[in-house]
Enzyme design. Sequence first.
Site, PDB file in Angstrom:
ATOM      1  N   CYS A   1      -2.969   4.570   7.838  1.00 40.61           N
ATOM      2  CA  CYS A   1      -3.099   3.791   9.080  1.00 40.61           C
ATOM      3  C   CYS A   1      -1.882   3.933   9.980  1.00 40.61           C
ATOM      4  CB  CYS A   1      -3.302   2.319   8.756  1.00 40.61           C
ATOM      5  SG  CYS A   1      -4.505   2.063   7.482  1.00 40.61           S
TER       6      CYS A   1
ATOM      7  N   THR B   1     -26.459 -10.038  11.615  1.00 41.10           N
ATOM      8  CA  THR B   1     -27.409  -9.693  10.559  1.00 41.10           C
ATOM      9  C   THR B   1     -26.662  -9.128   9.357  1.00 41.10           C
ATOM     10  OG1 THR B   1     -29.084  -9.266  12.212  1.00 41.10           O
ATOM     11  CG2 THR B   1     -29.469  -8.318  10.029  1.00 41.10           C
TER      12      THR B   1
ATOM     13  N   ASN C   1       0.792  -1.230   0.000  1.00 45.20           N
ATOM     14  CA  ASN C   1       0.000   0.000   0.000  1.00 45.20           C
ATOM     15  C   ASN C   1       0.818   1.272   0.000  1.00 45.20           C
ATOM     16  OD1 ASN C   1       0.334  -1.437   2.602  1.00 45.20           O
ATOM     17  ND2 ASN C   1      -0.386   0.475   3.482  1.00 45.20           N
TER      18      ASN C   1
ATOM     19  N   GLY D   1     -13.978  -3.118   0.391  1.00 43.25           N
ATOM     20  CA  GLY D   1     -14.840  -2.370  -0.526  1.00 43.25           C
ATOM     21  C   GLY D   1     -14.398  -0.929  -0.751  1.00 43.25           C
ATOM     22  N   HIS D   2     -13.939  -0.265   0.332  1.00 41.17           N
ATOM     23  CA  HIS D   2     -13.733   1.186   0.189  1.00 41.17           C
ATOM     24  C   HIS D   2     -12.508   1.573  -0.631  1.00 41.17           C
ATOM     25  CE1 HIS D   2     -10.603   2.156   3.347  1.00 41.17           C
ATOM     26  NE2 HIS D   2     -10.984   0.986   3.821  1.00 41.17           N
TER      27      HIS D   2
ATOM     28  N   GLN E   1      -4.887  -3.906  -2.027  1.00 37.96           N
ATOM     29  CA  GLN E   1      -4.436  -2.879  -2.971  1.00 37.96           C
ATOM     30  C   GLN E   1      -4.305  -3.399  -4.407  1.00 37.96           C
ATOM     31  OE1 GLN E   1      -4.277   0.266  -2.253  1.00 37.96           O
ATOM     32  NE2 GLN E   1      -4.264   0.272  -0.017  1.00 37.96           N
TER      33      GLN E   1
HETATM   34  N1  PMP Z   1      -4.590  -4.181   3.998  1.00 33.65           N
HETATM   35  C1  PMP Z   1      -4.109  -3.197   3.236  1.00 33.65           C
HETATM   36  C2  PMP Z   1      -2.954  -3.490   2.321  1.00 33.65           C
HETATM   37  C3  PMP Z   1      -4.672  -1.926   3.270  1.00 33.65           C
HETATM   38  O1  PMP Z   1      -4.174  -0.955   2.502  1.00 33.65           O
HETATM   39  C4  PMP Z   1      -5.776  -1.698   4.140  1.00 33.65           C
HETATM   40  C5  PMP Z   1      -6.439  -0.332   4.219  1.00 33.65           C
HETATM   41  N2  PMP Z   1      -5.573   0.720   4.546  1.00 33.65           N
HETATM   42  C6  PMP Z   1      -6.235  -2.754   4.930  1.00 33.65           C
HETATM   43  C7  PMP Z   1      -5.627  -3.977   4.833  1.00 33.65           C
HETATM   44  C8  PMP Z   1      -7.393  -2.585   5.894  1.00 33.65           C
HETATM   45  O2  PMP Z   1      -8.618  -2.528   5.223  1.00 33.65           O
HETATM   46  P1  PMP Z   1      -9.929  -1.981   5.923  1.00 33.65           P
HETATM   47  O3  PMP Z   1      -9.796  -0.489   5.923  1.00 33.65           O
HETATM   48  O4  PMP Z   1     -11.048  -2.455   5.056  1.00 33.65           O
HETATM   49  O5  PMP Z   1     -10.006  -2.563   7.287  1.00 33.65           O
END
Ligand code: PMP
Length: 380
Positions: free
Chosen positions: A325, A238, A150, A201-202, A180
Amino acid sequence: MEIYLDNSATTKVCPEAVAAAVRAMEQEYGNAASLHRKGFLAEQEILSAKRSIAKAIACQPEELYFTSGATESNNWALIGAAMAHKRRGNRFITTTIEHASVLHTMDYLESQGFEVVRVSPNADGNFDPQMFADAVNDRTILVSCMLVNNETGLRLPVEAIAKAVKRKNSETLMHTDAVQGFLKLPFRVKNTGIDLLSASGHKVYAPKGIGILYRRKGVRILPLLHGGEQQNGERPGTDNVPLIAAFGAAVEAYFPHQRAYLDQYTALCSRLCGRLAEIPGVSIHHDAERMVPYILNISCERLRSEVLMHYLEQAEIYVSSGSACARGEKSHVLRAMGLPDTEIDTALRISFSKDTTPEMVDAFADRLATAFTELEKIGR
Ligand code: PMP
């Protein structure tokens, strides 16, 4: 003009996904577990989304489980495998450049008495499949290796790693955090030896809070959550039909254009690299052979990432100073890739979406060039 170049952190939800979520909330609002017609219609939304996602990675719809995101998928894959196979073994193998949701889950497993081997890139910054096979022994439960990093956009050879790992120990499970790469790269899980795959998804134009775990038929992991019979009781709760429907719609809208979008990223990437090469002080950490064209990592001599990020923000240009993150902390990925501190502290990540245009890329390059003179002037 807003110039959003932080699509690896998250994407803007596409109109198709918005429409699907609204439809699920306003019309198909039943509980998918209900036995009446409203429940049936909600269940159809789930099945349809599963089919769309399954088509995109060439698996069976029954092999997909919806989760709250890739963080949960990664936790489930690793902890679920540990709990299911602890009699058979105790070793886990991963890389030093994984996302926190894999790295910290591995730390947790280590604290619970499992052994974790972390593979570093070689001197060229690559991961040789043999390095993983060498770490596998007859007590190895699982190997986890991401598909695309990422922060740098490095594409890891997960298919070759899976083959090398299985050759050494056919019982060892192979997991990939494909967040990614999912949908952006052509990727067929079938016949790769990959047993578990996480996606979110996002990152692909669906809302936040929805993810998948692909689990190959026959692969055993224990559930993390205990409750009702939803998703075969393996991931109860659910069903989140609005987000599931949105995820399916986003995939359905993107997948037919996967090739075209990839070509578009390649053109944008080479245009941007060309522009950046003209700016003294910019080092481009990109190698088209090994890295995806929609994530570009650069360093800007003597301009700290945060300062630069906020300077660009004033012109409505949004990039990242690393992964969203890992706020504020020195990037473990760039460190593992052997970059000196001066380049880590001045790194920027630019990431494209299907809506990124050449004009946006040019505006970013223009503004970055100005940063070198203006930020110098005010003494930063
Ligand atoms: N793995 C990678 C390589 C990511 O880039 C991310 C999101 N930053 C995640 C896991 C975590 O995904 P989510 O935001 O859906 O928890």
